[in-house]
Design an enzyme around this catalytic site. Structure first.
Site, PDB file in Angstrom:
ATOM      1  N   HIS A 101       0.849  -1.210   0.000  1.00 13.83           N
ATOM      2  CA  HIS A 101       0.000   0.000   0.000  1.00 13.83           C
ATOM      3  C   HIS A 101       0.871   1.242   0.000  1.00 13.83           C
ATOM      4  O   HIS A 101       1.970   1.262   0.553  1.00 13.83           O
ATOM      5  CB  HIS A 101      -0.948   0.007   1.199  1.00 13.83           C
ATOM      6  CG  HIS A 101      -0.260  -0.166   2.521  1.00 13.83           C
ATOM      7  ND1 HIS A 101       0.133  -1.393   3.004  1.00 13.83           N
ATOM      8  CD2 HIS A 101       0.121   0.743   3.448  1.00 13.83           C
ATOM      9  CE1 HIS A 101       0.719  -1.240   4.167  1.00 13.83           C
ATOM     10  NE2 HIS A 101       0.739   0.054   4.469  1.00 13.83           N
ATOM     11  N   HIS A 103       0.915   5.223   1.124  1.00 16.39           N
ATOM     12  CA  HIS A 103       0.287   6.238   1.975  1.00 16.39           C
ATOM     13  C   HIS A 103       0.281   7.577   1.249  1.00 16.39           C
ATOM     14  O   HIS A 103       1.302   7.983   0.669  1.00 16.39           O
ATOM     15  CB  HIS A 103       1.099   6.442   3.263  1.00 16.39           C
ATOM     16  CG  HIS A 103       1.085   5.292   4.207  1.00 16.39           C
ATOM     17  ND1 HIS A 103       0.289   5.257   5.327  1.00 16.39           N
ATOM     18  CD2 HIS A 103       1.784   4.123   4.215  1.00 16.39           C
ATOM     19  CE1 HIS A 103       0.504   4.124   5.994  1.00 16.39           C
ATOM     20  NE2 HIS A 103       1.415   3.420   5.336  1.00 16.39           N
TER      21      HIS A 103
HETATM   22  P1  AMP Z   1       1.936   0.356   7.377  1.00 22.53           P
HETATM   23  O1  AMP Z   1       2.614   0.636   8.686  1.00 22.53           O
HETATM   24  O2  AMP Z   1       2.594   1.060   6.228  1.00 22.53           O
HETATM   25  O3  AMP Z   1       1.764  -1.137   7.134  1.00 22.53           O
HETATM   26  O4  AMP Z   1       0.514   1.019   7.486  1.00 22.53           O
HETATM   27  C1  AMP Z   1      -0.667   0.340   7.716  1.00 22.53           C
HETATM   28  C2  AMP Z   1      -1.753   1.389   7.833  1.00 22.53           C
HETATM   29  O5  AMP Z   1      -3.009   0.763   7.712  1.00 22.53           O
HETATM   30  C3  AMP Z   1      -1.753   2.160   9.165  1.00 22.53           C
HETATM   31  O6  AMP Z   1      -1.541   3.542   8.915  1.00 22.53           O
HETATM   32  C4  AMP Z   1      -3.151   1.878   9.729  1.00 22.53           C
HETATM   33  O7  AMP Z   1      -3.708   2.996  10.370  1.00 22.53           O
HETATM   34  C5  AMP Z   1      -3.926   1.484   8.489  1.00 22.53           C
HETATM   35  N1  AMP Z   1      -5.070   0.602   8.728  1.00 22.53           N
HETATM   36  C6  AMP Z   1      -5.069  -0.558   9.403  1.00 22.53           C
HETATM   37  N2  AMP Z   1      -6.306  -1.097   9.396  1.00 22.53           N
HETATM   38  C7  AMP Z   1      -7.095  -0.266   8.684  1.00 22.53           C
HETATM   39  C8  AMP Z   1      -8.467  -0.268   8.307  1.00 22.53           C
HETATM   40  N3  AMP Z   1      -9.296  -1.260   8.674  1.00 22.53           N
HETATM   41  N4  AMP Z   1      -8.939   0.777   7.577  1.00 22.53           N
HETATM   42  C9  AMP Z   1      -8.114   1.774   7.208  1.00 22.53           C
HETATM   43  N5  AMP Z   1      -6.822   1.830   7.522  1.00 22.53           N
HETATM   44  C10 AMP Z   1      -6.307   0.834   8.248  1.00 22.53           C
END
Ligand code: AMP
Ligand code: ZN
Length: 142
Positions: A101, A103
């Site tokens: 993903h 950001h």
């Molecule tokens: P990363 O540390 O790059 O893997 O980021 C994962 C991101 O996913 C974090 O910023 C979380 O806040 C976000 N996240 C986790 N679960 C959900 C969800 N159900 N809906 C939206 N964002 C999410």
């Protein structure tokens, strides 16, 4: 192939809700539930790929194209002054969800967020040797 234990695959399938902002056949974009700043969004491929190296490059292009489109509207909708695009790959880089993903983080002149501290090379030789090592590895792989 989707992954049954993956929270983002569950968002794609509709099993878990999300605040969707943009979608194509191949990607989905929705608000991050724990925003750095309000309007912080994620772009994910609908198929499960775990990180940048797992992701087919065509899909990478689709994600960047989506970032241009959604990023423009995030900036306009939030009144942001800038936008960070960040991708965490592997645990050491802060990846918590192992479904690739990107950001999109709207930034404001006075939001007080700090960039990483910078370090330095011992000397020019150290930088040159590392640049050459990386360049050789790229040539070896491609
Ligand atoms: P990363 O540390 O790059 O893997 O980021 C994962 C991101 O996913 C974090 O910023 C979380 O806040 C976000 N996240 C986790 N679960 C959900 C969800 N159900 N809906 C939206 N964002 C999410
Ligand atoms: Zn997944």
């Amino acid at each position: 192939m989707n992954n049954q234990d993956c929270i983002f695959c569950k968002i794609v399938s509709g099993e878990i809700p999300c605040f969707k902002i943009y979608e194509t056949d191949q990607i989905l974009s929705f608000l991050d539930i724990g925003p750095v700043n309000k309007g912080h969004a994620l772009i994910i491929p609908k198929e499960h790929y775990k990180n940048i190296w797992d992701l087919p490059s065509d899909l990478g292009k689709e994600i960047i194209s989506a970032a241009q489109i959604a990023g423009d509207s995030i900036v306009k909708a939030t009144g942001a002054d800038g936008l960070n695009l960040i991708m965490n790959n592997n645990e050491a880089a802060g990846q918590l969800v192992f479904h690739a993903h990107l950001h999109l983080i709207p930034r404001f002149n006075e939001d007080g967020l700090k960039h990483w501290d910078q370090s330095e090379y011992k000397n020019m030789d150290e930088a040159m040797a590392l640049a050459q090592k990386i360049e050789k590895m790229i040539k070896g792989i491609n």
